[in-house]
Design an enzyme around this catalytic site. Structure first.
Site, PDB file in Angstrom:
ATOM      1  N   ARG A  20      33.383  27.872  67.779  1.00 30.95           N
ATOM      2  CA  ARG A  20      32.092  28.563  67.818  1.00 30.95           C
ATOM      3  C   ARG A  20      31.313  28.265  69.095  1.00 30.95           C
ATOM      4  O   ARG A  20      31.158  27.123  69.505  1.00 30.95           O
ATOM      5  CB  ARG A  20      31.243  28.136  66.629  1.00 30.95           C
ATOM      6  CG  ARG A  20      29.862  28.783  66.563  1.00 30.95           C
ATOM      7  CD  ARG A  20      29.010  28.179  65.457  1.00 30.95           C
ATOM      8  NE  ARG A  20      29.634  28.323  64.161  1.00 30.95           N
ATOM      9  CZ  ARG A  20      29.563  29.417  63.407  1.00 30.95           C
ATOM     10  NH1 ARG A  20      28.883  30.461  63.827  1.00 30.95           N
ATOM     11  NH2 ARG A  20      30.170  29.455  62.236  1.00 30.95           N
ATOM     12  N   GLU A  43      39.695  30.734  64.073  1.00 30.27           N
ATOM     13  CA  GLU A  43      38.597  31.696  63.910  1.00 30.27           C
ATOM     14  C   GLU A  43      37.633  31.532  65.070  1.00 30.27           C
ATOM     15  O   GLU A  43      37.279  30.408  65.438  1.00 30.27           O
ATOM     16  CB  GLU A  43      37.868  31.438  62.587  1.00 30.27           C
ATOM     17  CG  GLU A  43      36.584  32.235  62.412  1.00 30.27           C
ATOM     18  CD  GLU A  43      35.723  31.711  61.271  1.00 30.27           C
ATOM     19  OE1 GLU A  43      34.480  31.778  61.386  1.00 30.27           O
ATOM     20  OE2 GLU A  43      36.273  31.214  60.266  1.00 30.27           O
ATOM     21  N   THR A  73      31.571  34.848  61.251  1.00 34.90           N
ATOM     22  CA  THR A  73      30.146  35.192  61.237  1.00 34.90           C
ATOM     23  C   THR A  73      29.956  36.691  61.471  1.00 34.90           C
ATOM     24  O   THR A  73      29.133  37.120  62.278  1.00 34.90           O
ATOM     25  CB  THR A  73      29.352  34.359  62.270  1.00 34.90           C
ATOM     26  OG1 THR A  73      29.822  33.010  62.270  1.00 34.90           O
ATOM     27  CG2 THR A  73      27.875  34.331  61.919  1.00 34.90           C
ATOM     28  N   LYS A 133      35.509  32.282  50.948  1.00 29.60           N
ATOM     29  CA  LYS A 133      35.033  31.147  51.734  1.00 29.60           C
ATOM     30  C   LYS A 133      33.909  30.471  50.953  1.00 29.60           C
ATOM     31  O   LYS A 133      32.911  31.118  50.609  1.00 29.60           O
ATOM     32  CB  LYS A 133      34.532  31.648  53.085  1.00 29.60           C
ATOM     33  CG  LYS A 133      33.682  30.668  53.871  1.00 29.60           C
ATOM     34  CD  LYS A 133      33.218  31.328  55.157  1.00 29.60           C
ATOM     35  CE  LYS A 133      32.088  30.573  55.808  1.00 29.60           C
ATOM     36  NZ  LYS A 133      31.711  31.159  57.105  1.00 29.60           N
ATOM     37  N   GLY A 162      30.518  21.610  57.249  1.00 27.61           N
ATOM     38  CA  GLY A 162      30.400  20.163  57.150  1.00 27.61           C
ATOM     39  C   GLY A 162      31.717  19.422  57.011  1.00 27.61           C
ATOM     40  O   GLY A 162      31.710  18.206  56.812  1.00 27.61           O
ATOM     41  N   GLY A 182      34.675  23.349  62.033  1.00 29.26           N
ATOM     42  CA  GLY A 182      34.053  23.944  63.196  1.00 29.26           C
ATOM     43  C   GLY A 182      33.311  22.951  64.061  1.00 29.26           C
ATOM     44  O   GLY A 182      33.841  22.451  65.047  1.00 29.26           O
ATOM     45  N   SER A 183      32.079  22.616  63.670  1.00 27.35           N
ATOM     46  CA  SER A 183      31.221  21.770  64.506  1.00 27.35           C
ATOM     47  C   SER A 183      31.871  20.443  64.859  1.00 27.35           C
ATOM     48  O   SER A 183      31.665  19.915  65.959  1.00 27.35           O
ATOM     49  CB  SER A 183      29.887  21.524  63.791  1.00 27.35           C
ATOM     50  OG  SER A 183      29.210  22.725  63.556  1.00 27.35           O
TER      51      SER A 183
END
Length: 202
Positions: A20, A43, A73, A133, A162, A182-183
C-alpha cells in the site's frame, strides 16, 4: 461469483502481501521479493488514482513470473474499471458494497468484500460471495473466526488489518484461509518471517 474463483487464485496460499502507498519501483521490488520467497499472491490498493501505476507495474512484473496481482481498497465502480484496465486479477474492498461486487463481476473480476459481522457475512453469502475479507481482523480476534465457523462453515475468510508475522499463525490456526499483511511490511524482516508461514502447511 463462485468459490472456485478464489480457490484458484489463492490455491494453497496462506499469506497475501498488501503493498500500500509505495512508489512504483518499491512496489515492484517488494512484489518480486514476496514471490521469490513463496508468497504467491499480492494486492496493491488503489484508493487514489496515483496508486494505479503501481498496480499496473506489479501486474506486468507478475505476468513475467506467472503471478497475479489484485487491486485493494476498491470502493466504487470507477475504481473497479481502473483496476480491470490495469490488469488486476481480482478486487478487494474494506466493506460490503454489493454494487461494487456486481461491477467487479461485470468486468470478470472475483471480488473480496470486507465484513465484520455475521449479518454482513450472510448478506454476502446471499449474493453468492463465499470468500470474504474479515476486517479489521486484529479487533475481531482469532476466537471470532472459530465462533463464526459453526453457523457459517461455507465461508472462506481472508483476515486483514493488524496482522503481522507475529500473530498471523494464530489466525490461520483459527481457520482463516489466508492471512493478509500490509502495514507490517514496512519492517523489512516481515516478508522473510511470513514466508515461513506461507510455505509450511498447517
Amino acid at each position: 461469483m463462485t468459490t472456485t474463483d478464489f480457490e484458484q487464485i489463492f490455491g494453497g496460499a496462506r499469506v497475501m502481501a498488501i503493498l500500500r502507498g509505495l512508489p512504483v519501483a518499491e512496489t515492484v521490488r517488494l512484489a518480486v521479493r514476496a514471490w521469490d520467497l513463496g508468497i504467491d499472491v499480492v494486492e496493491v490498493p488503489v484508493a487514489t488514482p496515483d496508486a494505479v501505476p503501481a498496480l499496473r507495474a506489479a501486474v506486468e512484473a507478475g505476468a513475467e513470473r506467472g503471478r497475479i496481482v489484485g487491486a485493494g481498497t476498491v470502493l466504487d465502480g470507477g475504481q473497479v474499471a481502473a483496476a480491470a484496465d490495469a490488469g488486476a486479477a481480482f478486487t478487494v474492498a474494506p466493506g460490503l458494497d454489493l454494487a461494487v461486487a456486481d461491477a467487479a463481476a461485470a468486468r470478470g473480476l472475483p471480488h473480496l468484500p470486507g465484513v465484520a459481522t455475521p449479518t454482513e457475512a450472510q448478506q454476502a453469502l446471499r449474493h453468492g460471495l463465499t470468500w470474504l475479507k474479515a476486517f479489521p481482523a486484529i479487533s475481531l480476534g482469532p476466537a471470532w473466526f472459530r465462533a463464526i465457523a459453526g453457523p457459517l462453515p461455507q465461508v472462506r475468510f481472508v483476515a486483514t488489518g493488524g496482522l503481522d508475522a507475529g500473530n498471523a499463525a494464530a489466525f490461520l490456526d483459527a481457520g482463516v484461509r489466508v492471512a493478509a499483511v500490509g502495514s507490517a511490511l514496512s519492517d523489512p524482516t516481515q516478508l522473510d518471517a511470513l514466508a515461513k508461514l506461507a510455505t509450511h502447511p498447517r
